[in-house]
Motif scaffolding. Structure first.
Motif, mmCIF file in Angstrom:
data_model
loop_
_atom_site.group_PDB
_atom_site.id
_atom_site.type_symbol
_atom_site.label_atom_id
_atom_site.label_comp_id
_atom_site.label_asym_id
_atom_site.label_seq_id
_atom_site.Cartn_x
_atom_site.Cartn_y
_atom_site.Cartn_z
ATOM 1 N N PHE A 56 -46.289 -24.216 -40.644
ATOM 2 C CA PHE A 56 -46.103 -24.282 -39.202
ATOM 3 C C PHE A 56 -47.241 -25.061 -38.538
ATOM 4 O O PHE A 56 -47.025 -25.764 -37.549
ATOM 5 C CB PHE A 56 -46.034 -22.858 -38.630
ATOM 6 C CG PHE A 56 -45.734 -22.809 -37.160
ATOM 7 C CD1 PHE A 56 -44.441 -22.848 -36.699
ATOM 8 C CD2 PHE A 56 -46.769 -22.722 -36.228
ATOM 9 C CE1 PHE A 56 -44.166 -22.797 -35.332
ATOM 10 C CE2 PHE A 56 -46.511 -22.663 -34.881
ATOM 11 C CZ PHE A 56 -45.193 -22.705 -34.430
ATOM 12 N N ARG A 57 -48.454 -24.951 -39.087
ATOM 13 C CA ARG A 57 -49.604 -25.603 -38.480
ATOM 14 C C ARG A 57 -49.528 -27.123 -38.584
ATOM 15 O O ARG A 57 -50.173 -27.840 -37.814
ATOM 16 C CB ARG A 57 -50.891 -25.094 -39.145
ATOM 17 C CG ARG A 57 -52.138 -25.308 -38.288
ATOM 18 C CD ARG A 57 -53.386 -24.828 -39.003
ATOM 19 N NE ARG A 57 -53.340 -23.401 -39.241
ATOM 20 C CZ ARG A 57 -53.664 -22.837 -40.392
ATOM 21 N NH1 ARG A 57 -54.039 -23.594 -41.412
ATOM 22 N NH2 ARG A 57 -53.624 -21.538 -40.531
ATOM 23 N N TRP A 58 -48.754 -27.649 -39.522
ATOM 24 C CA TRP A 58 -48.616 -29.102 -39.662
ATOM 25 C C TRP A 58 -48.065 -29.728 -38.376
ATOM 26 O O TRP A 58 -48.489 -30.799 -37.974
ATOM 27 C CB TRP A 58 -47.681 -29.434 -40.823
ATOM 28 C CG TRP A 58 -48.274 -29.166 -42.171
ATOM 29 C CD1 TRP A 58 -49.584 -28.901 -42.455
ATOM 30 C CD2 TRP A 58 -47.579 -29.128 -43.423
ATOM 31 N NE1 TRP A 58 -49.758 -28.687 -43.795
ATOM 32 C CE2 TRP A 58 -48.540 -28.822 -44.431
ATOM 33 C CE3 TRP A 58 -46.259 -29.308 -43.801
ATOM 34 C CZ2 TRP A 58 -48.210 -28.709 -45.775
ATOM 35 C CZ3 TRP A 58 -45.926 -29.196 -45.136
ATOM 36 C CH2 TRP A 58 -46.894 -28.897 -46.109
ATOM 37 N N HIS A 59 -47.093 -29.068 -37.757
ATOM 38 C CA HIS A 59 -46.467 -29.594 -36.543
ATOM 39 C C HIS A 59 -46.546 -28.548 -35.425
ATOM 40 O O HIS A 59 -45.587 -28.352 -34.676
ATOM 41 C CB HIS A 59 -45.013 -29.972 -36.811
ATOM 42 C CG HIS A 59 -44.834 -30.928 -37.949
ATOM 43 N ND1 HIS A 59 -45.195 -32.246 -37.883
ATOM 44 C CD2 HIS A 59 -44.359 -30.732 -39.215
ATOM 45 C CE1 HIS A 59 -44.929 -32.839 -39.041
ATOM 46 N NE2 HIS A 59 -44.426 -31.947 -39.866
ATOM 47 N N ALA A 60 -47.688 -27.863 -35.330
ATOM 48 C CA ALA A 60 -47.818 -26.763 -34.364
ATOM 49 C C ALA A 60 -47.664 -27.254 -32.933
ATOM 50 O O ALA A 60 -47.000 -26.601 -32.112
ATOM 51 C CB ALA A 60 -49.172 -26.073 -34.544
ATOM 52 N N ALA A 61 -48.243 -28.399 -32.584
ATOM 53 C CA ALA A 61 -48.178 -28.893 -31.204
ATOM 54 C C ALA A 61 -46.730 -29.131 -30.781
ATOM 55 O O ALA A 61 -46.305 -28.711 -29.699
ATOM 56 C CB ALA A 61 -49.001 -30.174 -31.070
ATOM 57 N N ARG A 62 -45.971 -29.780 -31.642
ATOM 58 C CA ARG A 62 -44.565 -30.041 -31.325
ATOM 59 C C ARG A 62 -43.740 -28.765 -31.284
ATOM 60 O O ARG A 62 -42.972 -28.524 -30.334
ATOM 61 C CB ARG A 62 -43.993 -31.008 -32.367
ATOM 62 C CG ARG A 62 -42.519 -31.354 -32.179
ATOM 63 C CD ARG A 62 -41.950 -31.916 -33.459
ATOM 64 N NE ARG A 62 -41.941 -30.917 -34.519
ATOM 65 C CZ ARG A 62 -41.659 -31.181 -35.791
ATOM 66 N NH1 ARG A 62 -41.395 -32.422 -36.165
ATOM 67 N NH2 ARG A 62 -41.656 -30.211 -36.699
ATOM 68 N N PHE A 99 -41.879 -18.063 -38.954
ATOM 69 C CA PHE A 99 -43.200 -17.988 -38.328
ATOM 70 C C PHE A 99 -43.109 -18.193 -36.816
ATOM 71 O O PHE A 99 -43.845 -17.550 -36.058
ATOM 72 C CB PHE A 99 -44.142 -19.020 -38.949
ATOM 73 C CG PHE A 99 -45.582 -18.779 -38.604
ATOM 74 C CD1 PHE A 99 -46.337 -17.868 -39.316
ATOM 75 C CD2 PHE A 99 -46.170 -19.441 -37.543
ATOM 76 C CE1 PHE A 99 -47.660 -17.631 -38.991
ATOM 77 C CE2 PHE A 99 -47.478 -19.222 -37.209
ATOM 78 C CZ PHE A 99 -48.234 -18.312 -37.927
ATOM 79 N N ARG A 100 -42.232 -19.054 -36.359
ATOM 80 C CA ARG A 100 -42.075 -19.247 -34.912
ATOM 81 C C ARG A 100 -41.564 -17.956 -34.264
ATOM 82 O O ARG A 100 -41.942 -17.658 -33.124
ATOM 83 C CB ARG A 100 -41.134 -20.416 -34.635
ATOM 84 C CG ARG A 100 -39.681 -20.135 -34.998
ATOM 85 C CD ARG A 100 -38.838 -21.377 -34.978
ATOM 86 N NE ARG A 100 -38.877 -22.067 -33.711
ATOM 87 C CZ ARG A 100 -38.075 -21.815 -32.686
ATOM 88 N NH1 ARG A 100 -37.194 -20.834 -32.768
ATOM 89 N NH2 ARG A 100 -38.155 -22.510 -31.583
#
Length: 495
Positions: A56-62, A99-100
């Motif tokens: 999830f942290r790879w694309h956390a901002a998006r 996770f979201r």
């Protein structure tokens, strides 16, 4: 017509673009994006090494912006859940949301958590699970203190322990009834301006059927040994594993606690998830109380009292609670017998001093002869089931050690140490020295004594330095040549 259209009504503002209403979602709830960030930080606090958290942290901002938009526009829907089986302490089905979705769970918990915590305190502070500062040891200590006070320092005999368990608790929870409790509690006690958004997300979480969209992480054959009443594939209860499920199930137990403590006026009531104990003066009172409990749970909370787990015994017999066996303090059988032995022993050696005799009498004889000695603490022992699981686990590791080579055994050391210390960490809080020593000497040291040893009276397992990966890496880091691998990448000339 799709896309965007130009606004030609104002010739001076033709460069502005107006999107049609059908192409954009209307904001329904005013949720600050910073609150979603805080929920994300709270969610990954103890999950940073998990694969789902790293992914999830790879694309956390998006993904966080997308999640926030769904929450604000009331279009949020939970995604694919993960289901797996655990064997300890019993075979059980465990669910884990995406996770979201866990971020949403923590966003909800940061708001309904304090309200439910205040309710726990208002009903008597008897719920001991899923709360900060509480747990199994606190539950055992609370039960010890309740028995000690109820029996007036173990001097009264009119004390009986009544206990029970809810049958298939999570799977049989009535969601509609629970939702009514949640709405009433949050409407009356929650003071935040985001109450409509909170209720919307709580409803989506509560009534989500994770068994309709899931990924199975354990072999499907493991479900053959699981009774249908303990699986969401056959029941419509709440999933074990999600944060809101644990707290809301605890809330159902708190509703039962409120009735027991404030309406029935029962003393010494303690509850841990679905396992509860209380104290009464007579056996007849205990039998009557069990019937009333069964009726209330069935008619009001739609919960069944497990018929095979009802406990009613005199307090001197002790009771099993959250993995431990609790028994009252043990007194000496006769003060006069102890006095006789002490005097004879003193006469055989040397004359007995009167001051020494008077001091001993004051400290050891009952109150009619002088000051009464304070009652000793209760005795707690580890449950036989926990002991059996520990032995079975170590036998399994012993077989694996015999079936592999040196490199394979070294690869198992980290998991072995974690498994041993998890059991020892539970057992050191109880009178279990002989049990710990016997298991360690018989099932662990013969196969693994070369790689590990025990300290603190068999209370902790420690790997020998040459097999401890952390110690080996730290020692190698003293060499600048080895440390350079962690500081900068290895240079290679261009071809």
């Amino acid at each position: 017509m799709s896309g965007s259209v130009s606004n030609n009504n104002n010739k001076n503002n033709n460069h502005f673009v107006v999107r049609p209403v059908s192409a954009t979602s209307q904001m329904v709830y005013d949720i600050p994006f910073s609150s979603v960030i805080r929920a994300w930080i709270d969610c990954e606090q103890k999950k940073r090494t998990a694969n789902s958290c790293t992914k999830f942290r790879w694309h956390a901002a998006r993904d966080l912006v997308q999640l926030w938009h769904e929450m604000c526009t009331a279009t949020y829907k939970p995604r694919t859940s993960t289901v797996f089986m655990v064997k300890y302490p019993v075979l059980r089905e465990v669910w884990a949301g995406a996770f979201r979705d866990r971020v949403v769970h923590h966003w909800e918990n940061l708001r309904f958590g304090p309200v439910i915590e205040d309710y726990f305190k208002a009903v008597g502070n008897r719920s001991m699970n899923c709360r900060k500062g509480y747990g199994s040891l606190v539950a055992i200590a609370a039960m010890e203190r309740a028995i000690y006070e109820f029996t007036e320092h173990y001097t009264r005999q009119d004390c009986w322990i009544v206990g029970g368990d809810f049958a298939n608790f999570f799977m049989s929870i009535d969601k509609t009834l629970l939702w009514d409790f949640l709405v009433q509690l949050m409407t009356e006690q929650y003071t935040g301006s985001d109450l409509p958004a909170l209720l919307y997300l709580m409803r989506e979480t509560l009534f989500h059927r994770c068994q309709d969209n899931f990924v199975r992480k354990s072999p499907e054959s493991m479900w053959r040994d699981l009774p249908p009443r303990k699986s969401l594939f056959h029941m419509d209860g709440m999933p074990i594993g999600n944060l809101p499920s644990q707290i809301w199930a605890n809330l159902m137990g708190a509703v039962f606690t409120d009735w027991v403590v404030h309406y029935k006026k029962v003393e010494g009531f303690v509850i841990f998830v679905d396992d509860w104990r209380c104290l009464v003066h007579t056996r007849e009172e205990g039998v009557r109380l069990i019937k009333e409990f069964r009726q209330y749970l069935s008619e009001v909370l739609h919960i069944t009292l497990h018929p095979d787990k009802i406990y009613l015994q005199h307090y001197t017999k002790g009771t099993k609670m959250v993995g431990a066996v609790l028994k009252p303090a043990c007194y000496k059988p006769s003060h006069l017998t102890a006095l006789r032995k002490w005097v004879l022993r003193g006469l055989d050696q040397r004359p007995v001093a009167l001051t020494r005799l008077r001091k001993w009498l004051t400290a050891n004889l009952p109150s009619r002869y002088g000051r009464q000695k304070p009652a000793p603490a209760s005795r707690t022992y580890i449950a036989n089931r926990t002991r059996g699981h520990f032995i079975d686990s170590m036998i399994d590791y012993k077989r694996r050690a015999e079936a592999t080579n040196e490199a394979g055994r070294i690869a198992l050391l980290e998991k072995l140490r974690a498994s041993i210390n998890s059991y020892l960490g539970m057992m050191i809080h109880h009178k279990s020295y002989k049990v710990r020593r016997k298991i360690c000497e018989k099932y662990i040291l013969p196969a693994w004594g070369k790689y590990l040893y025990f300290v603190e009276d068999f209370g902790k397992c420690v790997l020998r330095r040459q097999y401890d990966k952390i110690h080996v890496v730290r020692r190698k880091l003293h060499s600048h040549r080895y440390a350079a691998k962690f500081i900068r990448p290895k240079w290679s000339p261009d071809k």
